[in-house]
Design an enzyme around this catalytic site. Structure first.
Site, PDB file in Angstrom:
ATOM      1  N   TYR A 214     -73.326   5.779 -42.392  1.00  0.00           N
ATOM      2  CA  TYR A 214     -72.256   5.312 -42.977  1.00  0.00           C
ATOM      3  C   TYR A 214     -71.906   6.523 -43.978  1.00  0.00           C
ATOM      4  CZ  TYR A 214     -71.018   0.672 -41.567  1.00  0.00           C
ATOM      5  OH  TYR A 214     -70.489  -0.312 -40.800  1.00  0.00           O
ATOM      6  N   HIS A 275     -77.097   1.130 -45.445  1.00  0.00           N
ATOM      7  CA  HIS A 275     -75.369   1.382 -45.408  1.00  0.00           C
ATOM      8  C   HIS A 275     -74.812   0.922 -46.657  1.00  0.00           C
ATOM      9  CE1 HIS A 275     -76.396   2.394 -41.272  1.00  0.00           C
ATOM     10  NE2 HIS A 275     -76.330   1.306 -40.888  1.00  0.00           N
ATOM     11  N   ARG A 371     -63.927  -3.545 -51.846  1.00  0.00           N
ATOM     12  CA  ARG A 371     -62.892  -4.194 -52.598  1.00  0.00           C
ATOM     13  C   ARG A 371     -63.146  -4.138 -54.075  1.00  0.00           C
ATOM     14  NH1 ARG A 371     -58.805  -7.769 -50.640  1.00  0.00           N
ATOM     15  NH2 ARG A 371     -59.848  -7.117 -48.696  1.00  0.00           N
ATOM     16  N   GLN A 397     -63.401   0.451 -41.932  1.00  0.00           N
ATOM     17  CA  GLN A 397     -63.301   0.594 -40.627  1.00  0.00           C
ATOM     18  C   GLN A 397     -62.830  -0.905 -40.252  1.00  0.00           C
ATOM     19  OE1 GLN A 397     -67.141   1.633 -39.114  1.00  0.00           O
ATOM     20  NE2 GLN A 397     -67.755  -0.367 -38.865  1.00  0.00           N
ATOM     21  N   LYS A 405     -53.324  -3.642 -54.322  1.00  0.00           N
ATOM     22  CA  LYS A 405     -52.497  -4.709 -54.402  1.00  0.00           C
ATOM     23  C   LYS A 405     -51.930  -4.643 -55.904  1.00  0.00           C
ATOM     24  CE  LYS A 405     -54.478  -8.320 -52.697  1.00  0.00           C
ATOM     25  NZ  LYS A 405     -55.497  -9.189 -52.133  1.00  0.00           N
ATOM     26  N   ASP A 423     -49.719   1.536 -49.997  1.00  0.00           N
ATOM     27  CA  ASP A 423     -50.696   1.691 -48.658  1.00  0.00           C
ATOM     28  C   ASP A 423     -50.821   2.824 -48.422  1.00  0.00           C
ATOM     29  OD1 ASP A 423     -51.657   1.343 -46.270  1.00  0.00           O
ATOM     30  OD2 ASP A 423     -50.201  -0.087 -45.512  1.00  0.00           O
ATOM     31  N   LEU A 424     -51.943   3.356 -48.074  1.00  0.00           N
ATOM     32  CA  LEU A 424     -52.355   4.625 -47.544  1.00  0.00           C
ATOM     33  C   LEU A 424     -52.888   4.593 -46.117  1.00  0.00           C
ATOM     34  CD1 LEU A 424     -52.274   7.884 -47.183  1.00  0.00           C
ATOM     35  CD2 LEU A 424     -54.423   7.746 -48.922  1.00  0.00           C
TER      36      LEU A 424
HETATM   37  C1  BG6 Z   1     -76.406   0.098 -37.254  1.00  0.00           C
HETATM   38  C2  BG6 Z   1     -77.075  -1.333 -36.978  1.00  0.00           C
HETATM   39  O1  BG6 Z   1     -77.083   1.001 -38.197  1.00  0.00           O
HETATM   40  O2  BG6 Z   1     -75.145  -0.048 -37.542  1.00  0.00           O
HETATM   41  C3  BG6 Z   1     -76.061  -2.104 -36.195  1.00  0.00           C
HETATM   42  O3  BG6 Z   1     -78.230  -1.199 -36.736  1.00  0.00           O
HETATM   43  C4  BG6 Z   1     -74.636  -2.182 -36.630  1.00  0.00           C
HETATM   44  O4  BG6 Z   1     -76.732  -3.244 -36.312  1.00  0.00           O
HETATM   45  C5  BG6 Z   1     -74.407  -0.580 -36.734  1.00  0.00           C
HETATM   46  O5  BG6 Z   1     -74.130  -2.663 -35.652  1.00  0.00           O
HETATM   47  C6  BG6 Z   1     -72.880  -0.686 -37.361  1.00  0.00           C
HETATM   48  O6  BG6 Z   1     -72.226   0.745 -37.138  1.00  0.00           O
HETATM   49  P1  BG6 Z   1     -70.677   0.821 -37.461  1.00  0.00           P
HETATM   50  O7  BG6 Z   1     -70.562   2.208 -37.303  1.00  0.00           O
HETATM   51  O8  BG6 Z   1     -70.362   0.275 -36.053  1.00  0.00           O
HETATM   52  O9  BG6 Z   1     -70.128  -0.011 -38.216  1.00  0.00           O
END
Ligand code: BG6
Ligand code: NDP
Length: 516
Positions: A214, A275, A371, A397, A405, A423-424
């Site tokens: 992430y 993440h 958010r 994503q 908003k 909006d960007l």
């Molecule tokens: C992984 C997880 O780290 O991230 C998965 O183990 C998950 O369960 C994935 O599907 C999601 O990644 P992204 O980049 O598609 O959001």
């Protein structure tokens, strides 16, 4: 401009623009060996090799200096490995020269088969790497070895020992050895610390790259710029103005094919503890002294250390109906596939502001977003509350976007208010720009020696400290997930918790991503 020239300029401009590099003494030229351990696996074929291919075709990996080695137990030939991964390499067949690039790239890959806990295989691997280095007439400072662990964490300690013992003896050449380790890094505080200690005995912290993909996403990387390079956010980004923050991950499919792995970990270890918590750090941290990786990571650790223990009543767990039908999942599994947890940061900036982390599998949509909801306007003469609060949304994503908003006057003769947005949307604003894959960016960082977007040991420890008590209560069966229907929003109790801690949903307003 010829394509070769374009690539060289792009390489050099990317190096110059990389404001975060901290490691300018590290040799960046000479022989580079990238070793993908667990080369026969899912991550390797879906993410690692495609990311390497993308770096290759953009000129970041040069065929005269790089060689890629796949290593795993499975007994296959070089060509069998190449054929396994060929279909996963992004290949625009309509573009001239693309299939040649795929073939050239695949020729850079050699496969070595061996076990993860005996010296034989790693000695063979070292021999192959050394032969490559000798064939390139490596000079001093030019043995660069990058070991990518696309492996289950259970074998990290033995693999680390084998690398240290068998594959790091070319001190005559100088250069460096780095390892990239994947999540899950441990299952709780103790197991993570044990793993850290085992690896830490063999490698120095600057050699260890704990990847959280992430941190390689475009809009996650934008967070620091957004927060600290825009005057208008500085006075707003605190408890005086912000009511609550949500960091959300949703997937519209279940654990398909990964039920066995997932059941051991659950959604908190799979998504939230790493993440989403990493995203929280970037949203909540103070301004770092500089953009040096250690300065940024120091600030992230401080945020994590300021998080208060999670209260049971501020957690909702769920498990989707049908999850246990997977033959690799035990019939009485207590593993959550959905969780909402409220984190509270005990510091001057955030006291009283709930950070709601929410993640779920088999939900009604696929998205990840931040958010930020602002407080109501005091003395609201327009009765704006009916329209909804200001929100700043960062869509990680799909369809990367940021939108704010706002309440505006409804165009027309009447004096009435309506919700609208600034909006960007990236697809619209940055037409023709390809956003790099997270893995691509992060592997390039490891080659350059930039640890900014990797998790430091103390950061990992602080992250486990937050979630371990809750995880142990779930593991012991003291907290049970609520059932929810696949394709739903998850348990209704999660939405109830959200409104209980202060989130006010805007009704009658939907943001429609632009279609282009
Ligand atoms: C992984 C997880 O780290 O991230 C998965 O183990 C998950 O369960 C994935 O599907 C999601 O990644 P992204 O980049 O598609 O959001
Ligand atoms: P796999 O389960 O596919 O394992 C990778 C390779 O490791 C396998 O090909 C196998 O190779 C070897 N292996 C598997 N089980 C064992 C075992 N019990 N003992 C020793 N070796 C074993 O994992 P993934 O590729 O899916 O993921 C690799 C790592 O990356 C995991 O830690 C995962 O959690 C993480 N990850 C995965 C993501 C994904 O999208 N798949 C996303 C983010 C992280 P062989 O038998 O040939 O030696």
């Amino acid at each position: 401009m010829g394509s070769g020239q374009w690539i060289m300029e792009k390489r050099s401009s990317l190096r110059n623009d990389s404001f975060s590099r901290d490691n300018d003494n590290v040799p960046e030229t000479g022989c580079l060996s990238i070793i993908v351990l667990g080369a026969s696996g899912d991550l390797a074929k879906k993410k690692t090799f495609p990311a390497l291919f993308n770096l290759y075709r953009q000129g970041f990996l040069q065929s005269n200096e790089v060689h890629i080695f796949g290593y795993a137990r499975t007994k296959i030939s070089d060509d069998e490995l190449r054929n396994r991964i060929r279909g996963y390499l992004i290949n625009d067949k309509s573009a001239p020269g693309q299939s040649e690039q795929v073939s050239e790239f695949l020729q850079l890959i050699k496969y070595v088969s061996g076990s993860y806990d005996t010296e034989e295989g790693f000695q063979l691997l070292d021999k192959e790497i050394s032969a490559h280095e000798s064939s390139k007439n490596s000079l001093e400072g030019s043995s660069r070895r990058l070991f990518y662990f696309a492996l289950p964490p259970s074998v990290y300690p033995s693999v680390s020992r084998m690398i240290k013992k068998c594959c790091m003896n070319r001190s005559d050449l100088g250069g460096w050895t780095r390892i990239v380790v994947e999540k899950p890094f441990g299952k709780d505080l103790d197991s993570s610390e044990k793993l850290s200690a085992q690896i830490g005995e063999l490698f120095e912290e600057p050699q260890i790259y704990r990847i959280d993909h992430y941190l390689g996403k475009e809009l996650v990387q934008n967070l620091l710029v957004l927060r600290f390079a825009n005057r208008m956010f500085l006075p707003l980004w605190n408890r005086d103005n912000i009511d609550n923050v949500q960091i959300v991950f949703r997937e519209d499919f279940g654990t398909e094919g990964r039920g066995g792995y997932f059941d051991e970990y659950g959604i908190i270890r799979d998504i939230i503890q790493n993440h989403l918590l990493q995203v929280l750090c970037l949203v909540a941290m103070e301004k770092p002294v500089s953009l040096k990786p250690e300065h940024i990571r120091d600030e992230k650790v401080k945020v994590l250390q300021s998080v208060l223990p999670i209260k049971d009543e501020e957690v909702v767990l769920g498990q989707y109906d049908g999850y246990r039908d997977d033959p690799t999942v035990p019939d009485h599994s207590n593993t959550p596939t959905f969780a909402t947890a409220v984190l509270r940061i005990h510091n001057e900036r955030w006291e009283g502001v709930p950070f709601i982390l929410k993640a779920g599998k088999a939900l009604n949509s696929r998205k990840a977003e931040i958010r930020v909801q602002f407080k109501d306007v005091p003395g609201d003469i327009f009765k704006c509350k009916k329209q909804g609060r200001n929100e700043f949304v960062i869509r990680l994503q799909p369809s990367e976007a940021m939108y704010m908003k706002l309440t505006v006057k409804q165009p027309g003769l009447e004096m009435s208010t309506a919700q609208s947005e600034l909006d960007l949307s990236y697809r619209q604003r940055y037409q023709g720009v390809t956003i790099p894959e997270a893995y691509e960016r992060l592997i390039l960082d490891t080659i350059r020696g930039d640890q900014q977007h990797f998790v430091r040991r103390d950061e990992l420890k602080a992250a486990w400290e937050i979630f371990t008590p809750l995880l142990h209560r779930i593991d012991d069966g003291e907290m049970k997930p609520l059932p929810y229907k696949p394709g739903s929003r998850g348990p209704a109790e999660a939405d109830e918790l959200l409104s209980k801690v202060g989130y006010v949903q805007t009704h009658g307003y939907i943001w429609i991503p632009p279609t282009l």
